[in-house]
Enzyme design. Structure first.
Site, PDB file in Angstrom:
ATOM      1  N   GLU A 102       7.386   6.930  -8.198  1.00 47.76           N
ATOM      2  CA  GLU A 102       5.967   6.583  -8.273  1.00 47.76           C
ATOM      3  C   GLU A 102       5.151   7.366  -7.250  1.00 47.76           C
ATOM      4  O   GLU A 102       4.059   7.857  -7.560  1.00 47.76           O
ATOM      5  CB  GLU A 102       5.778   5.083  -8.011  1.00 47.76           C
ATOM      6  N   GLY A 135       0.786  -1.225   0.000  1.00 45.63           N
ATOM      7  CA  GLY A 135       0.000   0.000   0.000  1.00 45.63           C
ATOM      8  C   GLY A 135       0.819   1.277   0.000  1.00 45.63           C
ATOM      9  O   GLY A 135       0.304   2.325   0.397  1.00 45.63           O
ATOM     10  N   ASN A 142      -3.420   2.944 -13.950  1.00 45.43           N
ATOM     11  CA  ASN A 142      -2.425   2.059 -13.323  1.00 45.43           C
ATOM     12  C   ASN A 142      -1.070   2.754 -13.376  1.00 45.43           C
ATOM     13  O   ASN A 142      -0.845   3.635 -14.203  1.00 45.43           O
ATOM     14  CB  ASN A 142      -2.363   0.727 -14.067  1.00 45.43           C
ATOM     15  N   HIS A 183       3.074   1.826 -13.713  1.00 49.20           N
ATOM     16  CA  HIS A 183       4.011   0.764 -14.079  1.00 49.20           C
ATOM     17  C   HIS A 183       5.427   1.236 -13.783  1.00 49.20           C
ATOM     18  O   HIS A 183       5.780   2.380 -14.101  1.00 49.20           O
ATOM     19  CB  HIS A 183       3.870   0.422 -15.566  1.00 49.20           C
TER      20      HIS A 183
END
Length: 204
Positions: free
Chosen positions: A189, A27, A117, A119
């Site tokens: 990210e 998470g 999403n 990646h």
């Protein structure tokens, strides 16, 4: 390099969109998204976390941010159950954060393509089935690529094949291990994903 997150803006009286996060891992990206939403409540809210693992770290993250959690088994009824939750919670955008399975088409359809999403590489390179987690970083190093990074993209019914929303790249240092590279990309990210969600919503 110019930031891919420079465009977009909200008009008057636009209600914040309701975001759901789907994942089954620690998470860390979910935490970054929830934290961003808490600091920018006019942009979007995290209204639901869905996990396929009741003991996954993402469930604890949801609890920390007081976000409802629903746990589903990834089986034949998964797509139907998830679409039911999307409707019940009035979700506008679904984001995948540590969800490694192929998302059923009916989920993408009910959200009219509003599924994102992230990646851990610069798509279209190093994507596709089986390219996740440490496997991606091993492949990047083996290829002797000079750069890697992270890509936020729209989810389709093919792994890592949807339209690119945003990318951020970093250099691949000489003699770096896959584990070290993974940590560096994860840091990218955590900055990129929450902002890319906001930009995607503005531009929709």
């Amino acid at each position: 390099m110019a930031s891919p997150l420079a465009a977009g803006g909200y008009g008057v009286n636009v209600m914040p969109k309701r975001v759901a996060i789907l994942g089954s891992g620690r998470g860390t990206n979910a935490r970054a998204i929830c934290s961003y939403a808490a600091q920018h409540p006019a942009e979007y809210s995290v209204s639901l976390v869905v996990s396929t693992n009741a003991t996954a770290g993402i469930c604890s993250v949801a609890s920390t941010f007081h976000v409802p959690v629903e746990v589903l088994d990834y089986g034949t009824e998964f797509g139907t159950q998830l679409t039911d939750l999307i409707r019940a919670y009035q979700i506008d955008v679904l984001v995948l954060a540590g969800f490694l399975k192929l998302l059923p088409s009916k989920v993408i359809d009910v959200l009219q393509g509003n599924v994102l999403n992230i990646h851990p590489a610069l798509l279209p390179e190093f994507g596709g089935k089986g390219m996740y987690g440490i496997h991606v970083h091993r492949a990047v190093i083996a290829s002797k690529a000079g750069f890697t990074g992270a890509t936020v993209h729209v989810v389709s019914d093919v792994y890592d094949d949807g339209a690119i929303v945003a990318q951020r790249r970093i250099q691949v240092p000489a003699d770096i291990s896959p584990e070290e590279l993974q940590l560096r990309v994860q840091s990218v990210e955590h900055d990129l994903f929450p902002e890319a969600i906001a930009v995607f919503i503005r531009n929709r």
